[in-house]
Each structure stands twice: as C-alpha cells, then as structure tokens.
Design an enzyme around this catalytic site. Sequence first.
Site, PDB file in Angstrom:
ATOM      1  N   LYS A   1       0.867  -1.188   0.000  1.00 41.69           N
ATOM      2  CA  LYS A   1       0.000   0.000   0.000  1.00 41.69           C
ATOM      3  C   LYS A   1       0.898   1.230   0.000  1.00 41.69           C
ATOM      4  CE  LYS A   1      -4.439   0.901   0.073  1.00 41.69           C
ATOM      5  NZ  LYS A   1      -5.506   0.058  -0.504  1.00 41.69           N
TER       6      LYS A   1
HETATM    7  P1  NAD Z   1     -13.139   7.632  -3.155  1.00 36.98           P
HETATM    8  O1  NAD Z   1     -12.115   8.659  -2.861  1.00 36.98           O
HETATM    9  O2  NAD Z   1     -13.598   7.460  -4.556  1.00 36.98           O
HETATM   10  O3  NAD Z   1     -14.446   7.887  -2.259  1.00 36.98           O
HETATM   11  C1  NAD Z   1     -14.354   8.042  -0.869  1.00 36.98           C
HETATM   12  C2  NAD Z   1     -15.729   8.338  -0.302  1.00 36.98           C
HETATM   13  O4  NAD Z   1     -15.621   8.429   1.113  1.00 36.98           O
HETATM   14  C3  NAD Z   1     -16.320   9.659  -0.791  1.00 36.98           C
HETATM   15  O5  NAD Z   1     -17.684   9.467  -1.090  1.00 36.98           O
HETATM   16  C4  NAD Z   1     -16.177  10.570   0.428  1.00 36.98           C
HETATM   17  O6  NAD Z   1     -17.191  11.558   0.495  1.00 36.98           O
HETATM   18  C5  NAD Z   1     -16.343   9.565   1.541  1.00 36.98           C
HETATM   19  N1  NAD Z   1     -15.832  10.090   2.820  1.00 36.98           N
HETATM   20  C6  NAD Z   1     -14.613  10.621   3.070  1.00 36.98           C
HETATM   21  N2  NAD Z   1     -14.553  11.042   4.346  1.00 36.98           N
HETATM   22  C7  NAD Z   1     -15.758  10.772   4.900  1.00 36.98           C
HETATM   23  C8  NAD Z   1     -16.326  10.978   6.186  1.00 36.98           C
HETATM   24  N3  NAD Z   1     -15.630  11.533   7.170  1.00 36.98           N
HETATM   25  N4  NAD Z   1     -17.612  10.573   6.395  1.00 36.98           N
HETATM   26  C9  NAD Z   1     -18.330  10.006   5.414  1.00 36.98           C
HETATM   27  N5  NAD Z   1     -17.838   9.775   4.178  1.00 36.98           N
HETATM   28  C10 NAD Z   1     -16.578  10.158   3.922  1.00 36.98           C
HETATM   29  O7  NAD Z   1     -12.529   6.263  -2.557  1.00 36.98           O
HETATM   30  P2  NAD Z   1     -12.892   4.771  -2.986  1.00 36.98           P
HETATM   31  O8  NAD Z   1     -11.920   4.341  -4.030  1.00 36.98           O
HETATM   32  O9  NAD Z   1     -14.348   4.662  -3.226  1.00 36.98           O
HETATM   33  O10 NAD Z   1     -12.481   3.987  -1.659  1.00 36.98           O
HETATM   34  C11 NAD Z   1     -13.369   3.842  -0.554  1.00 36.98           C
HETATM   35  C12 NAD Z   1     -12.872   2.724   0.345  1.00 36.98           C
HETATM   36  O11 NAD Z   1     -12.819   1.508  -0.420  1.00 36.98           O
HETATM   37  C13 NAD Z   1     -11.459   2.879   0.904  1.00 36.98           C
HETATM   38  O12 NAD Z   1     -11.413   2.260   2.162  1.00 36.98           O
HETATM   39  C14 NAD Z   1     -10.601   2.107  -0.064  1.00 36.98           C
HETATM   40  O13 NAD Z   1      -9.390   1.668   0.531  1.00 36.98           O
HETATM   41  C15 NAD Z   1     -11.521   0.945  -0.347  1.00 36.98           C
HETATM   42  N6  NAD Z   1     -11.235   0.218  -1.585  1.00 36.98           N
HETATM   43  C16 NAD Z   1     -11.222   0.850  -2.789  1.00 36.98           C
HETATM   44  C17 NAD Z   1     -11.003   0.120  -3.951  1.00 36.98           C
HETATM   45  C18 NAD Z   1     -11.064   0.752  -5.309  1.00 36.98           C
HETATM   46  O14 NAD Z   1     -11.016   0.001  -6.293  1.00 36.98           O
HETATM   47  N7  NAD Z   1     -11.208   2.050  -5.429  1.00 36.98           N
HETATM   48  C19 NAD Z   1     -10.759  -1.252  -3.880  1.00 36.98           C
HETATM   49  C20 NAD Z   1     -10.774  -1.880  -2.632  1.00 36.98           C
HETATM   50  C21 NAD Z   1     -11.021  -1.125  -1.495  1.00 36.98           C
END
Ligand code: NAD
Length: 432
Positions: free
Chosen positions: A118
């Site tokens: 990561k």
């Molecule tokens: P992103 O940046 O696209 O979206 C993040 C979301 O979290 C946004 O909607 C934002 O408004 C919200 N957020 C941030 N702070 C917040 C708070 N304090 N309260 C409520 N909502 C809040 O990120 P993503 O890629 O969708 O990733 C989200 C999660 O999924 C992370 O934990 C990431 O590690 C995990 N993840 C992502 C992927 C991927 O393919 N993108 C794969 C596996 C896991």
Amino acid sequence: MANNSVFEQVRLRYEPDNIYIQTIASILEAAERLKLPHRLQLILSQPKNELIVHLPVRMDDGEWRIFKGYRVQHNNVLGPYKGGIRYHPEVNLDHVKALAAVMTMKCALVGLPFGGAKGGVTVDPRKLSTDEVMRLTRRFTSAMGTNIGPEYDIPAPDMGTTAQMMAWIADTYINLHDPHKRLTGEGVVTGKPLEFGGSHGREKATGQGLCYVLEEMLPGMGFDLTDLTFSLIGYGNVGSWTGRLMCQRGATLKAVMDHTGGVVNERGLDADALAKHVDATGGVRGFKGGDVIGETEFYQLPVDVFIPAALEQMIDENKAKLLKCKVLAEAANAPTTPAGERVLLDRGIAVLPATLCNAGGVTVSYFEWKQNRQAETWDLEVVDAQLKKIMVSAARRVLETARKLEVDMRLAAHCTALEHLGNVYNLRGIFP
Ligand code: NAD
C-alpha cells in the site's frame, strides 16, 4: 488477543486503537487457530519493506511545499507486491502498514499471484490544482524509483487517486526506465484509463465484486439482492458503483452519507442520479431526490444491509450500537473496529469482511496487468465472467471455512487466506 510472544519479539506494543495492531492481531488470531508455525507468524507481523519519501513540489503560485509519501511492501511470497495509492490528509505510516497487510490477505484469499502493499501521500488532493496533483504524482513516482515495477510492485488507485493519476504514474515510470520495455512498462500500475492500457470493468470492479459476493452469501442468510434495503457510507468509486449495481438488481438504496452530509428516501434513492450529482458537486449534499438526514439518524435507519464504503474505523463501538441492519458488508478497508465488531456480532449482525467483499478491485487489476503483459484487450463480458468466477469461489471457500472451524466470517476469511500462504511457505521454505 494476539499471540503475545510474536508481539514481544517484533517489539510491537498492544494498542487497541492502533489500526496496524488491530490488523496484525486479527491475522495472528487466525494463524493461532490454524496452528501456523511461529516463524510464519513473525514474518506476517511486520512488513518486508517500509519506504518513506519527502517530495518537494512547486505550487501554481510559485511557492514550494514538501509532502510526505509512503510505500509499504508487506509480503511477496505469492508474487509481486500489489496495492493502491491513497491521497488523503490522514495518511500515516501505521495506516499504510495496516492496509498493506490487508492486501496480502486479500490477494491470498482470492488466489491472485500477488503479494500485499500500500502507498500514500499525506495530502488533500481536493485542495490542489490539476497541475499541482500531476507534479506531485510524477515526483512521487520518481521517488519510488526501482521500488515499483511491473514485476516487482504494482500500485493502483485508492481513496483520493484516479485513473488519470495512474496514467501519470505509468508515463513517468516509462520515461525513467528501459526504453526497450515501453509496452510492458505500462503494467507498472493498474486502474489506468481505458485508452491507455486500462481494463474494461476496472472502474466498477470493487462494487461489481461485492454484488457477486452478496448474491452468493445473502440467500443463506435469508435475503435476496433483488429484494432488500441498504444504506451506504461513501459515494465515491466503491460506494457509487455498489449503489448503482445493487439498485440495477432490484435492491432499494434508502440512505447515503458522505463527507458533505446525508440524504434519505424511504422509497429509494435514484442511484444513477445521485452519482451524477456527486460528480457535478463533489458530494451528496444538496441532492434533490431525497431529504437531509443527520448522522445519528443515518446510523439508526433500519435496513437489511449496511455498507461502509468510505474511511477506515468508522464503525466503532458507539456506531455499532446504533445500527439497525441484519448484515454489515465491508466495502471499505477495515471500516469496523474490533470493539465495534464485537458489539455487532453480540447483537446478531453478520459482518462480511473487506478481504472478501472488496477484493473485486484487485482482481480486475490483476486482469489489467495480465492484458498489459499480453498486449490484449478483453471485452467487458469476459472481465465480468472471470471476476464472478473468482469472487463466487472465494465466497464459497470462506463460508465453508466458517462452517468447518465454527468461526465468524472475518476469522474464516483470514484462515482461508493463511492456509494458502502457509502452504506456499512450506513449499518454498524461507531463504537462505
Ligand atoms: P473515493 O475517494 O472514490 O471515495 C471516498 C468516499 O468516502 C467519498 O464518497 C467521500 O465523500 C467519503 N468520505 C470521506 N470522508 C468521509 C467521512 N468523514 N464521512 C463520510 N464519508 C466520507 O474512494 P474509494 O476508491 O471509493 O475507496 C473507498 C474505500 O474503499 C477505501 O477504504 C478504499 O481503501 C476501499 N477500496 C477501494 C477500492 C477501489 O477500487 N477504489 C478497492 C478496494 C477497497
């Protein structure tokens, strides 16, 4: 509680609120359950490599700022390191270490030829211009140097990073390395735009994978994806695709909360319209297709499935007491604290762990890497069919382990992953 002798030997102090300690304690609990050799527990309790870099970047106004970046490589016994890069103001070393360890478990669970890593930069990308983010991303790529590479460590998008940023990473890497490897150099990073070495289906992959897992697991718990209610924290990549894909299957999205506020509609939010609104405005606040909902009311809203798809550690003991769901499916990494999970399990709420639920993202990243190596482009149908096969098989193995060992789903997912890692360590031995 984790194996104390391992913690002592690697000089880790048990701090219940530290996400890295929580993650390792949970992995070691599963390792103890499987009676894995002590040497393997020692190896998994610490990352192989931890890289910290400082990045001078010129801002648009001519001023200079220095940013801190991390790349943690937890384990590579199964193959090259693999894991996302996060841009967020709260990024720190323990956070990145925890997420790297989660990646090791995730890749092992779904059977990918990758290890776990990561990375991240402590920055709020929303506060930088596009040019500033580009300069930061290129500088970070050059600072990682030969610590990344298509055969060694392959980053991907995560919170705060996008396909465009992956394109900048690939371009910088290709320009800095062997000119005779320009084609395979593309494979240094996944989650790229479709026009530049990306894969069909990568953008929606994490949400799509979660749908396949839910389709497989929920009927055994008395639900069906075509007829259930759910709510989401986060409407970014993972949240918005999960919302849209579940609604396409007939589920009703009752409420969404993100960093800008909460929105509710008892008859169901229009997931597509909400995604367009978030694209246009940056958050769910102001969406006309629902009413405003406060944080406590959001958590207390009765739904069948509750899906955190935002930050880590959001579902602590207090939030867990508020929830009125039957299943919590972790779309974000580590969104539930151990104390929160204990409350949920005591209240009879099933917790489906992130190592299984969000493994669709890294699985389609693997497909992208494979396509780059073979200079191929797979159709979306091929990607979806292959993803479904892998996710369904992993979900079945977790269910079987949970039944066999009579453990909860998180322990079952860890045990399934560790069994595979343990077998490979037995076959390879430990060098020298
Ligand atoms: P992103 O940046 O696209 O979206 C993040 C979301 O979290 C946004 O909607 C934002 O408004 C919200 N957020 C941030 N702070 C917040 C708070 N304090 N309260 C409520 N909502 C809040 O990120 P993503 O890629 O969708 O990733 C989200 C999660 O999924 C992370 O934990 C990431 O590690 C995990 N993840 C992502 C992927 C991927 O393919 N993108 C794969 C596996 C896991």
